[in-house]
Design a protein around this motif. Structure first.
Motif, PDB file in Angstrom:
ATOM      1  N   GLU A 120      74.047  19.913  28.854  1.00  0.00           N
ATOM      2  CA  GLU A 120      72.781  19.184  28.739  1.00  0.00           C
ATOM      3  C   GLU A 120      73.021  17.695  28.538  1.00  0.00           C
ATOM      4  O   GLU A 120      72.274  16.847  29.053  1.00  0.00           O
ATOM      5  N   GLU A 121      74.055  17.363  27.756  1.00  0.00           N
ATOM      6  CA  GLU A 121      74.397  15.960  27.535  1.00  0.00           C
ATOM      7  C   GLU A 121      74.905  15.320  28.820  1.00  0.00           C
ATOM      8  O   GLU A 121      74.623  14.142  29.105  1.00  0.00           O
ATOM      9  N   LEU A 122      75.671  16.083  29.601  1.00  0.00           N
ATOM     10  CA  LEU A 122      76.139  15.568  30.886  1.00  0.00           C
ATOM     11  C   LEU A 122      74.963  15.287  31.816  1.00  0.00           C
ATOM     12  O   LEU A 122      74.950  14.283  32.539  1.00  0.00           O
ATOM     13  N   LYS A 123      73.969  16.163  31.813  1.00  0.00           N
ATOM     14  CA  LYS A 123      72.795  15.960  32.656  1.00  0.00           C
ATOM     15  C   LYS A 123      72.060  14.677  32.264  1.00  0.00           C
ATOM     16  O   LYS A 123      71.599  13.934  33.131  1.00  0.00           O
ATOM     17  N   LYS A 124      71.972  14.418  30.967  1.00  0.00           N
ATOM     18  CA  LYS A 124      71.335  13.180  30.508  1.00  0.00           C
ATOM     19  C   LYS A 124      72.094  11.959  31.017  1.00  0.00           C
ATOM     20  O   LYS A 124      71.519  10.882  31.176  1.00  0.00           O
ATOM     21  N   ASN A 125      73.388  12.146  31.252  1.00  0.00           N
ATOM     22  CA  ASN A 125      74.239  11.054  31.719  1.00  0.00           C
ATOM     23  C   ASN A 125      74.347  11.034  33.249  1.00  0.00           C
ATOM     24  O   ASN A 125      75.249  10.408  33.805  1.00  0.00           O
ATOM     25  N   GLY A 126      73.453  11.754  33.912  1.00  0.00           N
ATOM     26  CA  GLY A 126      73.384  11.663  35.365  1.00  0.00           C
ATOM     27  C   GLY A 126      74.203  12.681  36.126  1.00  0.00           C
ATOM     28  O   GLY A 126      74.346  12.577  37.348  1.00  0.00           O
ATOM     29  N   TYR A 127      74.748  13.688  35.432  1.00  0.00           N
ATOM     30  CA  TYR A 127      75.579  14.688  36.094  1.00  0.00           C
ATOM     31  C   TYR A 127      74.752  15.828  36.671  1.00  0.00           C
ATOM     32  O   TYR A 127      73.725  16.223  36.095  1.00  0.00           O
ATOM     33  N   GLN A 128      75.230  16.354  37.786  1.00  0.00           N
ATOM     34  CA  GLN A 128      74.724  17.617  38.309  1.00  0.00           C
ATOM     35  C   GLN A 128      75.648  18.711  37.795  1.00  0.00           C
ATOM     36  O   GLN A 128      76.876  18.548  37.797  1.00  0.00           O
ATOM     37  N   THR A 129      75.095  19.830  37.345  1.00  0.00           N
ATOM     38  CA  THR A 129      75.901  20.843  36.658  1.00  0.00           C
ATOM     39  C   THR A 129      75.742  22.221  37.302  1.00  0.00           C
ATOM     40  O   THR A 129      74.662  22.570  37.794  1.00  0.00           O
ATOM     41  N   ALA A 130      76.829  22.991  37.275  1.00  0.00           N
ATOM     42  CA  ALA A 130      76.798  24.319  37.894  1.00  0.00           C
ATOM     43  C   ALA A 130      77.784  25.241  37.192  1.00  0.00           C
ATOM     44  O   ALA A 130      78.800  24.797  36.653  1.00  0.00           O
ATOM     45  N   TRP A 131      77.472  26.524  37.218  1.00  0.00           N
ATOM     46  CA  TRP A 131      78.411  27.575  36.778  1.00  0.00           C
ATOM     47  C   TRP A 131      78.377  28.674  37.832  1.00  0.00           C
ATOM     48  O   TRP A 131      77.322  29.232  38.130  1.00  0.00           O
ATOM     49  N   VAL A 132      79.560  28.994  38.371  1.00  0.00           N
ATOM     50  CA  VAL A 132      79.695  30.047  39.378  1.00  0.00           C
ATOM     51  C   VAL A 132      80.706  31.065  38.873  1.00  0.00           C
ATOM     52  O   VAL A 132      81.770  30.703  38.370  1.00  0.00           O
ATOM     53  N   GLY A 133      80.374  32.372  38.992  1.00  0.00           N
ATOM     54  CA  GLY A 133      81.318  33.420  38.609  1.00  0.00           C
ATOM     55  C   GLY A 133      80.978  34.073  37.293  1.00  0.00           C
ATOM     56  O   GLY A 133      79.815  34.236  36.948  1.00  0.00           O
ATOM     57  N   ASP A 145      72.008  23.013  36.505  1.00  0.00           N
ATOM     58  CA  ASP A 145      71.138  22.883  37.669  1.00  0.00           C
ATOM     59  C   ASP A 145      71.285  24.073  38.598  1.00  0.00           C
ATOM     60  O   ASP A 145      70.354  24.429  39.313  1.00  0.00           O
ATOM     61  N   TYR A 146      72.474  24.664  38.597  1.00  0.00           N
ATOM     62  CA  TYR A 146      72.758  25.766  39.514  1.00  0.00           C
ATOM     63  C   TYR A 146      73.563  26.830  38.793  1.00  0.00           C
ATOM     64  O   TYR A 146      74.552  26.534  38.115  1.00  0.00           O
ATOM     65  N   LEU A 147      73.132  28.065  38.935  1.00  0.00           N
ATOM     66  CA  LEU A 147      73.855  29.215  38.406  1.00  0.00           C
ATOM     67  C   LEU A 147      73.978  30.276  39.485  1.00  0.00           C
ATOM     68  O   LEU A 147      73.016  30.549  40.209  1.00  0.00           O
ATOM     69  N   ASN A 148      75.157  30.855  39.603  1.00  0.00           N
ATOM     70  CA  ASN A 148      75.345  32.031  40.458  1.00  0.00           C
ATOM     71  C   ASN A 148      76.453  32.833  39.789  1.00  0.00           C
ATOM     72  O   ASN A 148      77.636  32.604  40.031  1.00  0.00           O
ATOM     73  N   VAL A 149      76.058  33.752  38.921  1.00  0.00           N
ATOM     74  CA  VAL A 149      77.010  34.359  37.993  1.00  0.00           C
ATOM     75  C   VAL A 149      76.997  35.884  38.073  1.00  0.00           C
ATOM     76  O   VAL A 149      76.004  36.503  38.476  1.00  0.00           O
ATOM     77  N   LEU A 150      78.124  36.463  37.670  1.00  0.00           N
ATOM     78  CA  LEU A 150      78.239  37.915  37.621  1.00  0.00           C
ATOM     79  C   LEU A 150      77.377  38.461  36.473  1.00  0.00           C
ATOM     80  O   LEU A 150      77.401  37.917  35.368  1.00  0.00           O
ATOM     81  N   PRO A 151      76.639  39.541  36.683  1.00  0.00           N
ATOM     82  CA  PRO A 151      75.945  40.181  35.568  1.00  0.00           C
ATOM     83  C   PRO A 151      76.961  40.892  34.672  1.00  0.00           C
ATOM     84  O   PRO A 151      77.755  41.711  35.152  1.00  0.00           O
ATOM     85  N   GLY A 152      76.954  40.595  33.392  1.00  0.00           N
ATOM     86  CA  GLY A 152      77.885  41.236  32.469  1.00  0.00           C
ATOM     87  C   GLY A 152      79.331  40.994  32.857  1.00  0.00           C
ATOM     88  O   GLY A 152      79.734  39.881  33.178  1.00  0.00           O
ATOM     89  N   LEU A 182      81.625  30.834  46.953  1.00  0.00           N
ATOM     90  CA  LEU A 182      80.362  30.357  46.393  1.00  0.00           C
ATOM     91  C   LEU A 182      80.524  28.985  45.748  1.00  0.00           C
ATOM     92  O   LEU A 182      79.613  28.145  45.814  1.00  0.00           O
ATOM     93  N   SER A 183      81.675  28.763  45.137  1.00  0.00           N
ATOM     94  CA  SER A 183      81.946  27.452  44.521  1.00  0.00           C
ATOM     95  C   SER A 183      82.026  26.365  45.584  1.00  0.00           C
ATOM     96  O   SER A 183      81.452  25.278  45.428  1.00  0.00           O
ATOM     97  N   LEU A 184      82.726  26.646  46.669  1.00  0.00           N
ATOM     98  CA  LEU A 184      82.855  25.672  47.749  1.00  0.00           C
ATOM     99  C   LEU A 184      81.516  25.437  48.435  1.00  0.00           C
ATOM    100  O   LEU A 184      81.202  24.299  48.835  1.00  0.00           O
ATOM    101  N   ASP A 185      80.712  26.486  48.565  1.00  0.00           N
ATOM    102  CA  ASP A 185      79.372  26.329  49.147  1.00  0.00           C
ATOM    103  C   ASP A 185      78.558  25.337  48.319  1.00  0.00           C
ATOM    104  O   ASP A 185      77.878  24.456  48.874  1.00  0.00           O
ATOM    105  N   TRP A 186      78.636  25.495  46.990  1.00  0.00           N
ATOM    106  CA  TRP A 186      77.861  24.574  46.140  1.00  0.00           C
ATOM    107  C   TRP A 186      78.404  23.151  46.237  1.00  0.00           C
ATOM    108  O   TRP A 186      77.627  22.187  46.320  1.00  0.00           O
TER     109      TRP A 186
END
Length: 520
Positions: A120-133, A145-152, A182-186
């Motif tokens: 959240e602090e990175l976003k305030k500083n102008g960053y785009q954020t993502a978690w994949v996997g 900003d973007y999530l594409n994650v494994l359930p459990g 998926l990471s490279l796609d993002w």
């Protein structure tokens, strides 16, 4: 020179260079961005032991791509966790806080999404954020900003993913390969006007250690030496004796080692295409299970066969992990992003590869307490940097914020180790605090807290039984001899108990404070 100022000056030089126009030359993306803050890719694996990484001196296997990050940047030799278990480690990454403050003490809970997280602090500083996997927090936290994650825990083959729209999508293929795609796609589709922070969360090398089909049998010709402590009798160590995580008694032939696996009932195998199932079946049923039946093993011979099979599958699973890290590094090189991108590789905690006869983690003992961590930042971190100070995973968030010039919230409990990465001599912690909670399932490890110093480790077990342990790590690096109460260590013990109480107060661990103040 102030570190942040130094980073800004580096960016200014790059910006000036970018103004020089060369006819017919189109600058790469990173050369345009170089005046800005660095991008960050945090590659986060699951249960990957430092003993299985050649940069850490492993003789079991080779990990050329993880080694490359270490060689081109820094390697941390004493990076420890605050709670050696998967979900809580991820919660600590996000919050920079101990489990008792971020509320995620044990697996399979739900991370409290109303608390602050450092992205959240990175976003305030102008960053785009993502978690994949793999995320494994029971909820989807804020700050991305973007999530594409494994359930459990997710699946190794044809895994499902939950995306930012809360849609569940199944992707064909092997999980490590899918996560990289998926990471490279993002990375290709992101807003290229902004710097980015991305977590690439791998499922490997989590139990039940299912390799990419191309890696089946990769280590079949290797006979791994037994660890020196494989037949530990746990004398003088009550918690170690009373656990349920041995290769001998706990590791399952059918599920963990795939001996006569249940291809009908087990959901894992229902995810195969007919072609994939044929390859898997040919290896595990027609080769491995047949070998097991023919040997008719019992006693130590059976235990040692299980150990060999465990390592062969574990390391084969790690092959795809390292290979995919290489693919991501190659992308950064080809895209021009490598010059201004911080790359981190870490695991959520350590893991036992037969030491003390175990697999899994949880204990404050070295193999589960220490986790690999390598980091590369061209132009800022000198290649070949060796960090021996005690770094804790509460320090990861503030360091990443520091690297980007983002303010560090006061409630974060860790400290930035960026000065250490850049060769500065600064005062640093001499002891690291630890607290583990999850009991009795799944592995019957007593809850405990303690202090890991440069030479000594003091541990307080509580719950079903109350007792102390003390180890001299210089004289006894394998932690076989509990010297708590041994004559001659009275002064050391008293000093460590005082330091432990100071750490408990510093980190506001009220539960532990009540226990130590009870005088037991």
């Amino acid at each position: 020179m102030n570190i942040r100022l130094g980073i800004c000056i580096l960016g200014l030089f790059s910006a000036l260079a970018a103004l020089i126009v060369v006819p017919g030359y189109a600058p790469k993306e990173t050369e345009v961005q170089q005046a800005n803050r660095p991008n960050i890719i945090f590659i986060f694996s699951d249960d990957h032991a430092y003993q299985a990484i050649s940069a850490y001196g492993s003789k079991l296997t080779k990990t050329p791509n993880i080694d490359r990050i270490a060689r081109e940047g820094a390697i941390l030799h004493n990076n420890v966790v605050t709670n050696s278990i998967c979900g809580p480690s991820r919660a600590t990454l996000l919050t920079g806080k101990f489990s008792h403050l971020n509320g995620y003490k044990a697996n399979e809970g739900k991370f409290a999404v109303n608390q602050s997280v450092f992205p959240e602090e990175l976003k305030k500083n102008g960053y785009q954020t993502a978690w994949v996997g793999k995320m494994h927090l029971g909820t989807l936290p804020n700050g991305f900003d973007y999530l594409n994650v494994l359930p459990g825990q997710g699946h190794y083959y044809s895994p499902d993913f939950i995306n930012s729209k809360r849609d569940t999508v199944r992707y064909p293929g092997y999980v490590s390969n899918v996560i990289t795609k998926l990471s490279l796609d993002w990375l290709n589709q992101r807003d290229k006007s902004k710097p980015f922070f991305m977590v690439v969360g791998h499922k490997a090398t989590h139990r039940e250690w299912l390799p990419d089909l191309r890696d089946l049998g990769a280590y079949d010709k290797v006979n791994f030496p037994l660890p020196a402590t494989f037949y530990d009798n746990y004398e003088g160590r009550e918690a170690a004796k009373d656990q349920d995580m041995t290769i001998d008694k706990t590791m399952r032939l059918k599920e963990d080692l795939k001996v006569h696996a249940d291809y009908v009932k087990n959901a894992v195998y229902k995810r195969f295409s007919p072609e994939e199932k044929k390859v898997f079946y040919e290896y595990y049923e027609n080769k491995i299970s047949k070998e097991f039946d023919e040997k008719k093993l019992t006693g130590k011979a059976l235990v040692e066969w299980k150990y060999q099979r465990y390592l062969k599958d574990y390391l084969a699973t790690a092959n795809a992990l390292d290979r995919n890290i290489g693919e991501l590094l190659n992308y950064l090189d080809k895209s021009g992003l490598a010059k201004n991108t911080v790359v981190v590789y870490a695991s959520d905690q350590g893991f036992y590869l037969g030491e003390h006869g175990w697999f899994d983690k949880r204990f404050i003992y070295e193999q589960s307490l220490k986790t690999p961590f390598v980091i590369r930042y061209p132009g800022v971190i000198k290649p070949g940097t060796q960090i021996n100070e005690l770094i804790s995973n509460i320090d990861w968030a503030p360091t990443l914020l520091n690297l980007t010039g983002t303010a560090i919230p006061k409630d974060i409990q860790g400290e930035s180790f960026l000065p250490l990465l850049t060769g500065k001599k600064v005062p640093w912690r001499q002891e690291a605090y630890y607290h583990y909670y999850e009991y009795p399932v799944p592995h019957h490890v007593y809850p405990h807290f303690g202090l890991r110093g440069g030479q000594y480790k003091l541990v307080r077990f509580y719950g079903p039984k109350d007792f102390w342990e003390l180890y001299d790590l210089k004289k006894d690096p394998q932690e076989l001899h509990n010297i708590y109460g041994v004559k001659g260590y009275e002064a050391v013990t008293a000093d460590l108990k005082t330091k432990l109480k100071d750490q408990i107060r510093k980190y506001k661990d009220d539960e532990a404070l009540k226990i130590v103040e009870s005088g037991q």
